[in-house]
Design a protein around this motif. Structure first.
Motif, mmCIF file in Angstrom:
data_model
loop_
_atom_site.group_PDB
_atom_site.id
_atom_site.type_symbol
_atom_site.label_atom_id
_atom_site.label_comp_id
_atom_site.label_asym_id
_atom_site.label_seq_id
_atom_site.Cartn_x
_atom_site.Cartn_y
_atom_site.Cartn_z
ATOM 1 N N MET A 38 0.952 -1.059 0.143
ATOM 2 C CA MET A 38 0.181 0.094 -0.298
ATOM 3 C C MET A 38 1.211 1.080 -0.077
ATOM 4 N N GLU A 39 0.881 1.914 -0.887
ATOM 5 C CA GLU A 39 1.532 3.233 -1.035
ATOM 6 C C GLU A 39 0.913 4.735 -0.038
ATOM 7 N N PHE A 40 1.402 4.981 0.525
ATOM 8 C CA PHE A 40 0.640 6.285 1.616
ATOM 9 C C PHE A 40 1.920 7.549 1.106
ATOM 10 N N VAL A 41 0.984 8.501 0.629
ATOM 11 C CA VAL A 41 1.544 9.768 0.162
ATOM 12 C C VAL A 41 1.164 10.897 1.684
ATOM 13 N N ALA A 70 -8.597 -6.370 13.766
ATOM 14 C CA ALA A 70 -7.612 -7.368 13.359
ATOM 15 C C ALA A 70 -6.008 -6.503 12.977
ATOM 16 N N SER A 71 -6.305 -4.928 13.301
ATOM 17 C CA SER A 71 -5.163 -4.092 13.118
ATOM 18 C C SER A 71 -4.571 -3.407 13.925
ATOM 19 N N ALA A 72 -5.512 -3.640 14.877
ATOM 20 C CA ALA A 72 -4.923 -2.784 16.579
ATOM 21 C C ALA A 72 -3.625 -2.918 16.892
ATOM 22 N N ASP A 73 -3.163 -4.230 16.448
ATOM 23 C CA ASP A 73 -1.744 -4.037 17.151
ATOM 24 C C ASP A 73 -0.479 -4.546 15.685
ATOM 25 N N ALA A 74 -0.840 -4.651 14.526
ATOM 26 C CA ALA A 74 0.035 -4.944 13.542
ATOM 27 C C ALA A 74 -0.857 -4.768 12.612
ATOM 28 N N ARG A 75 -0.561 -4.486 11.121
ATOM 29 C CA ARG A 75 -1.693 -3.683 9.841
ATOM 30 C C ARG A 75 -1.459 -4.628 9.239
ATOM 31 N N ARG A 76 -3.470 -5.150 8.720
ATOM 32 C CA ARG A 76 -3.281 -6.168 8.502
ATOM 33 C C ARG A 76 -4.371 -6.481 6.994
ATOM 34 N N TYR A 77 -4.916 -7.023 6.533
ATOM 35 C CA TYR A 77 -5.517 -6.891 5.297
ATOM 36 C C TYR A 77 -6.348 -8.702 4.898
ATOM 37 N N THR A 78 -6.929 -8.110 4.946
ATOM 38 C CA THR A 78 -7.826 -9.050 4.573
ATOM 39 C C THR A 78 -7.815 -10.686 3.690
ATOM 40 N N LYS A 107 -0.774 -13.777 10.752
ATOM 41 C CA LYS A 107 -2.716 -14.284 10.040
ATOM 42 C C LYS A 107 -3.462 -14.140 11.767
ATOM 43 N N ALA A 108 -4.225 -13.135 11.633
ATOM 44 C CA ALA A 108 -5.389 -13.081 12.915
ATOM 45 C C ALA A 108 -6.797 -13.634 12.502
ATOM 46 N N THR A 109 -7.747 -14.303 13.187
ATOM 47 C CA THR A 109 -8.259 -14.705 13.202
ATOM 48 C C THR A 109 -10.038 -13.851 13.994
ATOM 49 N N VAL A 110 -10.776 -13.537 12.962
ATOM 50 C CA VAL A 110 -11.180 -11.733 13.704
ATOM 51 C C VAL A 110 -12.998 -12.649 13.406
ATOM 52 N N ARG A 111 -13.827 -12.518 14.374
ATOM 53 C CA ARG A 111 -15.342 -12.981 14.435
ATOM 54 C C ARG A 111 -16.171 -11.401 14.920
ATOM 55 N N GLY A 112 -16.785 -11.588 13.879
ATOM 56 C CA GLY A 112 -17.593 -10.439 14.165
ATOM 57 C C GLY A 112 -19.160 -11.149 13.859
ATOM 58 N N THR A 113 -19.995 -9.748 14.599
ATOM 59 C CA THR A 113 -21.613 -9.937 14.547
ATOM 60 C C THR A 113 -22.485 -8.375 13.879
ATOM 61 N N LEU A 114 -23.330 -8.586 12.639
ATOM 62 C CA LEU A 114 -23.734 -6.574 12.741
ATOM 63 C C LEU A 114 -25.710 -7.519 13.322
ATOM 64 N N SER A 115 -25.943 -6.450 14.283
ATOM 65 C CA SER A 115 -27.076 -6.905 14.818
ATOM 66 C C SER A 115 -28.257 -5.760 14.585
ATOM 67 N N GLU A 118 -17.024 -14.267 9.614
ATOM 68 C CA GLU A 118 -15.406 -14.171 10.457
ATOM 69 C C GLU A 118 -14.415 -13.842 9.538
ATOM 70 N N GLY A 119 -13.268 -13.721 9.785
ATOM 71 C CA GLY A 119 -12.347 -13.154 8.571
ATOM 72 C C GLY A 119 -10.675 -13.997 9.745
ATOM 73 N N ILE A 120 -9.980 -14.152 8.092
ATOM 74 C CA ILE A 120 -8.671 -14.434 8.453
ATOM 75 C C ILE A 120 -7.912 -12.911 7.378
ATOM 76 N N PHE A 121 -6.938 -12.294 8.196
ATOM 77 C CA PHE A 121 -6.340 -11.448 8.210
ATOM 78 C C PHE A 121 -5.242 -11.583 8.208
ATOM 79 N N ILE A 122 -4.278 -10.953 7.265
ATOM 80 C CA ILE A 122 -2.546 -11.503 7.060
ATOM 81 C C ILE A 122 -1.903 -9.858 6.632
ATOM 82 N N SER A 123 -0.727 -10.125 7.742
ATOM 83 C CA SER A 123 0.346 -8.625 8.267
ATOM 84 C C SER A 123 0.403 -8.841 6.708
ATOM 85 N N ARG A 124 1.458 -8.046 5.687
ATOM 86 C CA ARG A 124 2.680 -7.882 5.037
ATOM 87 C C ARG A 124 3.971 -8.656 5.973
ATOM 88 N N ARG A 125 4.852 -9.501 4.687
ATOM 89 C CA ARG A 125 6.262 -9.514 5.471
ATOM 90 C C ARG A 125 7.120 -8.818 5.602
#
Length: 201
Positions: free
Chosen positions: A1-4, A139-147, A176-184, A194-201
C-alpha cells in the motif's frame, strides 16, 4: 500500500475536516433525497441542472485517480476516500469505530435508503462492507493486516435503520489473525462473520 505524504499539521487537518465533512454529509442527504423525492418534473430538472453545475465547479481542480492513503506530519493516516469511513466519501455511511480495553471493537451506524437491497432491507454487500471494515480494524489493532478471507453467514435480512456491528480477535498465528464479528438490529444478530487477516512480510 502506498502512503502519500501530506504533511499537514493538526490545525490544518481540523480545518480540512470542518470543510470537507459537511460537504460529504450534504451529498449524502442529496443521495437520500434523490431516492425518495416525489417532487414535480420541473423541480427535478432544476435540481439536475444545479447538481451538474456544482459538479462542474468541483471538477475545476482535482487530483488524478483515487484519494489513496495520506499521512499527516505526525504520521496519522488520512483515508478520506475510503468506502467505509471516508470523511470525503458520500458513499461511506461513515463508520465510526470504537474499542475497549478487552479488545472488543464496535460501530453504531444507521443505514438508510441509499443502502437498500431487498425492499426495506440492507443490501447484503453493504453488510459485508461494514463487517469487512470493522473486522479489518480489529485485526490491525497491533499490526496492519489485510483481508485474506471473509466468510459471512446471513441469519436473516437486515432491516434499514440503526444497527450495531461488533468484532473481536479470536486467534493469532504468526502473520494471521482470525476475527469474528456480528451485525445486529434491535432484535438481535442478522449476520455473522469470520475473517482471516494477514500482515505483510
Amino acid at each position: 500500500m502506498e502512503f502519500v505524504p501530506d504533511n499537514v499539521d493538526v490545525d490544518e487537518l481540523e480545518r480540512r475536516k470542518a470543510l470537507y465533512g459537511p460537504l460529504a454529509e450534504a451529498v449524502r442527504e442529496l443521495v437520500d433525497a434523490t431516492i425518495r423525492s416525489e417532487v414535480d418534473d420541473e423541480v427535478i430538472r432544476e435540481v439536475h441542472a444545479e447538481v451538474a453545475a456544482a459538479t462542474s465547479k468541483l471538477r475545476a481542480r482535482q487530483i488524478d485517480g483515487a484519494f489513496g492513503m495520506r499521512l499527516t506530519a505526525a504520521g496519522e493516516s488520512i483515508a478520506w476516500g475510503n468506502a467505509g469511513v471516508g470523511l470525503r466519501n458520500a458513499i461511506a455511511p461513515p463508520l465510526v469505530i470504537e474499542s475497549d480495553d478487552s479488545g472488543r471493537h464496535w460501530t453504531d451506524v444507521t443505514l438508510g435508503a441509499a443502502y437498500e437491497g431487498p425492499p426495506g432491507m440492507v443490501h447484503g454487500g453493504i453488510c459485508a462492507l461494514v463487517l469487512d471494515h470493522l473486522l479489518g480494524v480489529t485485526a490491525s489493532a497491533d499490526a496492519r493486516r489485510y483481508t485474506g478471507t471473509l466468510t459471512l453467514r446471513y441469519l436473516r435480512a437486515t432491516p434499514l435503520g440503526p444497527l450495531r456491528a461488533e468484532a473481536r480477535v479470536v486467534g493469532v498465528d504468526g502473520r494471521k489473525a482470525t476475527v469474528r464479528g456480528t451485525l445486529s438490529d434491535s432484535a438481535g444478530v442478522t449476520v455473522e462473520a469470520e475473517g482471516i487477516f494477514i500482515s505483510r512480510r
